[in-house]
Design a protein around this motif. Structure first.
Motif, PDB file in Angstrom:
ATOM      1  N   ASN A 167     -12.011  -4.101   1.421  1.00  0.00           N
ATOM      2  CA  ASN A 167     -12.531  -3.235   2.475  1.00  0.00           C
ATOM      3  C   ASN A 167     -13.809  -2.543   2.050  1.00  0.00           C
ATOM      4  OD1 ASN A 167      -9.362  -3.233   2.816  1.00  0.00           O
ATOM      5  ND2 ASN A 167     -10.244  -2.841   4.817  1.00  0.00           N
ATOM      6  N   ILE A 168     -13.886  -2.182   0.775  1.00  0.00           N
ATOM      7  CA  ILE A 168     -15.055  -1.466   0.274  1.00  0.00           C
ATOM      8  C   ILE A 168     -15.144  -1.676  -1.230  1.00  0.00           C
ATOM      9  CG2 ILE A 168     -13.762   0.691  -0.038  1.00  0.00           C
ATOM     10  CD1 ILE A 168     -16.317   2.202   0.716  1.00  0.00           C
ATOM     11  N   VAL A 169     -16.378  -1.725  -1.740  1.00  0.00           N
ATOM     12  CA  VAL A 169     -16.634  -1.809  -3.178  1.00  0.00           C
ATOM     13  C   VAL A 169     -17.315  -0.513  -3.596  1.00  0.00           C
ATOM     14  CG1 VAL A 169     -17.766  -3.079  -5.043  1.00  0.00           C
ATOM     15  CG2 VAL A 169     -16.900  -4.312  -3.034  1.00  0.00           C
ATOM     16  N   VAL A 170     -16.751   0.169  -4.584  1.00  0.00           N
ATOM     17  CA  VAL A 170     -17.306   1.448  -5.025  1.00  0.00           C
ATOM     18  C   VAL A 170     -17.406   1.461  -6.546  1.00  0.00           C
ATOM     19  CG1 VAL A 170     -16.369   2.686  -3.039  1.00  0.00           C
ATOM     20  CG2 VAL A 170     -15.030   2.554  -5.146  1.00  0.00           C
ATOM     21  N   PRO A 171     -18.327   2.244  -7.104  1.00  0.00           N
ATOM     22  CA  PRO A 171     -18.401   2.370  -8.563  1.00  0.00           C
ATOM     23  C   PRO A 171     -17.067   2.835  -9.141  1.00  0.00           C
ATOM     24  CG  PRO A 171     -20.320   3.365  -7.529  1.00  0.00           C
ATOM     25  CD  PRO A 171     -19.367   3.041  -6.416  1.00  0.00           C
ATOM     26  N   ALA A 172     -16.782   2.407 -10.354  1.00  0.00           N
ATOM     27  CA  ALA A 172     -15.490   2.721 -10.968  1.00  0.00           C
ATOM     28  C   ALA A 172     -15.209   4.215 -10.990  1.00  0.00           C
ATOM     29  CB  ALA A 172     -15.443   2.150 -12.382  1.00  0.00           C
ATOM     30  N   GLU A 173     -16.257   5.012 -11.239  1.00  0.00           N
ATOM     31  CA  GLU A 173     -16.053   6.459 -11.317  1.00  0.00           C
ATOM     32  C   GLU A 173     -15.749   7.088  -9.957  1.00  0.00           C
ATOM     33  OE1 GLU A 173     -20.574   5.715 -11.260  1.00  0.00           O
ATOM     34  OE2 GLU A 173     -18.774   4.836 -12.175  1.00  0.00           O
ATOM     35  N   GLU A 174     -15.939   6.311  -8.877  1.00  0.00           N
ATOM     36  CA  GLU A 174     -15.663   6.828  -7.538  1.00  0.00           C
ATOM     37  C   GLU A 174     -14.378   6.262  -6.944  1.00  0.00           C
ATOM     38  OE1 GLU A 174     -19.016   6.267  -4.972  1.00  0.00           O
ATOM     39  OE2 GLU A 174     -20.464   6.992  -6.463  1.00  0.00           O
ATOM     40  N   LEU A 175     -13.698   5.388  -7.680  1.00  0.00           N
ATOM     41  CA  LEU A 175     -12.522   4.701  -7.135  1.00  0.00           C
ATOM     42  C   LEU A 175     -11.435   5.689  -6.725  1.00  0.00           C
ATOM     43  CD1 LEU A 175     -11.043   2.036  -6.518  1.00  0.00           C
ATOM     44  CD2 LEU A 175     -10.251   2.019  -8.896  1.00  0.00           C
ATOM     45  N   GLU A 176     -11.070   6.581  -7.608  1.00  0.00           N
ATOM     46  CA  GLU A 176      -9.980   7.519  -7.316  1.00  0.00           C
ATOM     47  C   GLU A 176     -10.319   8.414  -6.128  1.00  0.00           C
ATOM     48  OE1 GLU A 176      -7.307  10.985  -9.581  1.00  0.00           O
ATOM     49  OE2 GLU A 176      -8.739   9.754 -10.715  1.00  0.00           O
ATOM     50  N   ALA A 177     -11.537   8.945  -6.100  1.00  0.00           N
ATOM     51  CA  ALA A 177     -11.934   9.837  -5.013  1.00  0.00           C
ATOM     52  C   ALA A 177     -11.990   9.094  -3.685  1.00  0.00           C
ATOM     53  CB  ALA A 177     -13.284  10.474  -5.317  1.00  0.00           C
TER      54      ALA A 177
END
Length: 257
Positions: free
Chosen positions: A191-201
């Motif tokens: 659904n979406i690709v996000v930087p690893a540091e933003e995954l949890e948020a």
């Protein structure tokens, strides 16, 4: 369940499943599948969102290779020994394995896979069992079962076809190739690709958004969408009418009560 390589938690309407065997890239075992099924059946009724993730740099490298054949130090039966069992017993065992995944598609919950690193075989199928997938740029999917002479049997074939179409699903499975994060997003696997540091948020923001609408509306909508592909257009219209009538009655009862 930490001795099995799993962590479970429930915080109000959100439940979490963490694969916790980072030393083997969260490789899975049938004992883990049994524990997953038990957790699914024991969820409190207030749970509306389930988040599935992996500890460490990988989501899951699939079935622990030590369990495919021969002796192992895990105290569990090798997979290939199932071939010597009576047919009915094999069916029953595999149905038990599948139960560890299939509960994630129940209409009363929305499941989110937070995927980073490898999602291979059973790991890929676990991500596919979830309704939504949020992935990091290093996420890599591969359906390795055919390359081992096996088939994907943990419920992953139907959602894969629904997401990418028959021809692409066949190509992904038959070649066992890697599907990188960017392609996964393009194909609809992610659904979406996000930087690893933003995954949890990002997963938290998505969970919060999913908790906004009334539970009954989400439950009925998910059920409509899950069954849409198997119904004719007229049958889908009928299912929508029936679902809406249930919602109207529930809403009216809530206002009057």
């Amino acid at each position: 369940m930490t001795d099995l390589g799993l962590r479970f938690s429930v915080d109000g309407p959100v439940a979490r499943v963490v694969l916790d065997r980072p030393e083997v890239r969260n490789a899975q075992t049938p004992a883990m599948w049994s524990a997953l099924a038990d957790f699914g059946t024991s969820l409190p009724p207030e749970v509306r969102v389930v988040v599935v993730s992996g500890e460490g740099p990988s989501f899951s490298a699939g079935l622990d290779r030590r369990l495919i054949m021969g002796e192992n130090d895990l105290g569990q039966e090798p997979l290939l020994t199932l071939g010597a069992k009576p047919t009915a017993e094999v069916y029953e065992l595999i149905a038990g394995f599948q139960a560890g995944f299939s509960w994630l598609r129940r209409p009363e919950i929305i499941s989110i896979a937070a995927v980073q690193g490898h999602a291979v075989g059973a790991g890929f199928q676990l991500a596919l069992a979830c309704d939504l997938r949020v992935v990091t740029p290093d996420a890599r999917f591969s359906m390795r079962e055919p390359s081992l002479g096996l088939v994907p049997d943990l419920g992953g074939t139907q959602p894969l076809v629904q997401l990418v179409g028959y021809a692409r699903a066949l190509e992904i499975c038959a070649t066992s190739r890697w599907v990188e994060a960017a392609e996964a997003k393009e194909l609809g696997l992610a659904n979406i690709v996000v930087p690893a540091e933003e995954l949890e948020a990002t997963v938290k923001d998505l969970s919060d958004a999913l908790l906004g609408p009334l539970p009954g509306a989400i439950r009925e909508t998910k059920a409509l969408l899950l069954g849409a592909a198997d119904r004719s257009y007229e049958d889908q219209l009928k299912a929508e009418r029936e679902a809406q009538e249930r919602r109207l009655k529930e809403l009216l009862a809530a206002l009057q009560g």
